[in-house]
Design a protein around this motif. Structure first.
Motif, PDB file in Angstrom:
ATOM      1  N   UNK A   1      29.706  32.174  69.432  1.00  0.00           N
ATOM      2  CA  UNK A   1      29.141  31.946  70.749  1.00  0.00           C
ATOM      3  C   UNK A   1      27.656  32.296  70.695  1.00  0.00           C
ATOM      4  N   UNK A   2      26.836  31.373  71.180  1.00  0.00           N
ATOM      5  CA  UNK A   2      25.392  31.586  71.219  1.00  0.00           C
ATOM      6  C   UNK A   2      24.892  31.309  72.630  1.00  0.00           C
ATOM      7  N   UNK A   3      24.094  32.217  73.166  1.00  0.00           N
ATOM      8  CA  UNK A   3      23.628  32.110  74.542  1.00  0.00           C
ATOM      9  C   UNK A   3      22.141  32.407  74.632  1.00  0.00           C
ATOM     10  N   UNK A   4      21.574  32.055  75.774  1.00  0.00           N
ATOM     11  CA  UNK A   4      20.201  32.408  76.115  1.00  0.00           C
ATOM     12  C   UNK A   4      20.207  33.015  77.511  1.00  0.00           C
ATOM     13  N   UNK A   5      19.152  33.739  77.806  1.00  0.00           N
ATOM     14  CA  UNK A   5      19.008  34.333  79.131  1.00  0.00           C
ATOM     15  C   UNK A   5      19.111  33.232  80.183  1.00  0.00           C
ATOM     16  N   UNK A   6      19.913  33.472  81.215  1.00  0.00           N
ATOM     17  CA  UNK A   6      20.111  32.490  82.277  1.00  0.00           C
ATOM     18  C   UNK A   6      21.410  31.732  82.169  1.00  0.00           C
ATOM     19  N   UNK A   7      22.040  31.726  80.992  1.00  0.00           N
ATOM     20  CA  UNK A   7      23.360  31.095  80.859  1.00  0.00           C
ATOM     21  C   UNK A   7      24.367  31.845  81.709  1.00  0.00           C
ATOM     22  N   UNK A   8      25.415  31.143  82.111  1.00  0.00           N
ATOM     23  CA  UNK A   8      26.477  31.743  82.921  1.00  0.00           C
ATOM     24  C   UNK A   8      27.688  32.013  82.032  1.00  0.00           C
ATOM     25  N   UNK A  30      21.853  40.311  70.630  1.00  0.00           N
ATOM     26  CA  UNK A  30      22.175  39.977  69.248  1.00  0.00           C
ATOM     27  C   UNK A  30      21.149  39.018  68.671  1.00  0.00           C
ATOM     28  N   UNK A  31      21.157  38.860  67.356  1.00  0.00           N
ATOM     29  CA  UNK A  31      20.209  37.944  66.723  1.00  0.00           C
ATOM     30  C   UNK A  31      20.567  36.480  66.976  1.00  0.00           C
ATOM     31  N   UNK A  32      19.562  35.654  67.226  1.00  0.00           N
ATOM     32  CA  UNK A  32      19.743  34.203  67.380  1.00  0.00           C
ATOM     33  C   UNK A  32      20.777  33.822  68.433  1.00  0.00           C
ATOM     34  N   UNK A  33      20.809  34.521  69.567  1.00  0.00           N
ATOM     35  CA  UNK A  33      21.700  34.178  70.669  1.00  0.00           C
ATOM     36  C   UNK A  33      23.108  34.720  70.549  1.00  0.00           C
ATOM     37  N   UNK A  34      23.350  35.550  69.562  1.00  0.00           N
ATOM     38  CA  UNK A  34      24.691  36.114  69.358  1.00  0.00           C
ATOM     39  C   UNK A  34      24.910  37.327  70.273  1.00  0.00           C
TER      40      UNK A  34
END
Length: 66
Positions: A1-8, A30-34
């Motif tokens: 699972x990879x996320x960015x700030x603002x994802x739900x 986490x590194x790279x959206x982890x």
């Protein structure tokens, strides 16, 4: 699972009749959206979270819904 700030993030209930929990990822640690993710839930609760198999990620739409 990879996320960015603002994802739900949606945590699906494991019990019949109990509502799913919805929140916004306010920080990716986490590194790279982890994971882990710092999540602000719609009920006001905040926590550092490693998502499990009961979680679903909804990516923020680029450009908004205007």
């Amino acid at each position: 699972m990879h996320a960015v700030k603002g994802d739900r993030l949606v945590i699906h209930s494991k019990q019949v009749g109990q509502a799913d929990r919805h929140g916004e990822i306010t920080e990716v640690r986490g590194p790279d959206g982890a994971p882990p993710y710092f999540v602000h839930f719609d009920d006001g609760h905040e926590t550092l979270l490693y998502p499990g198999s009961d979680c679903e990620l909804e990516h923020e739409a680029a450009g908004g819904t205007g």
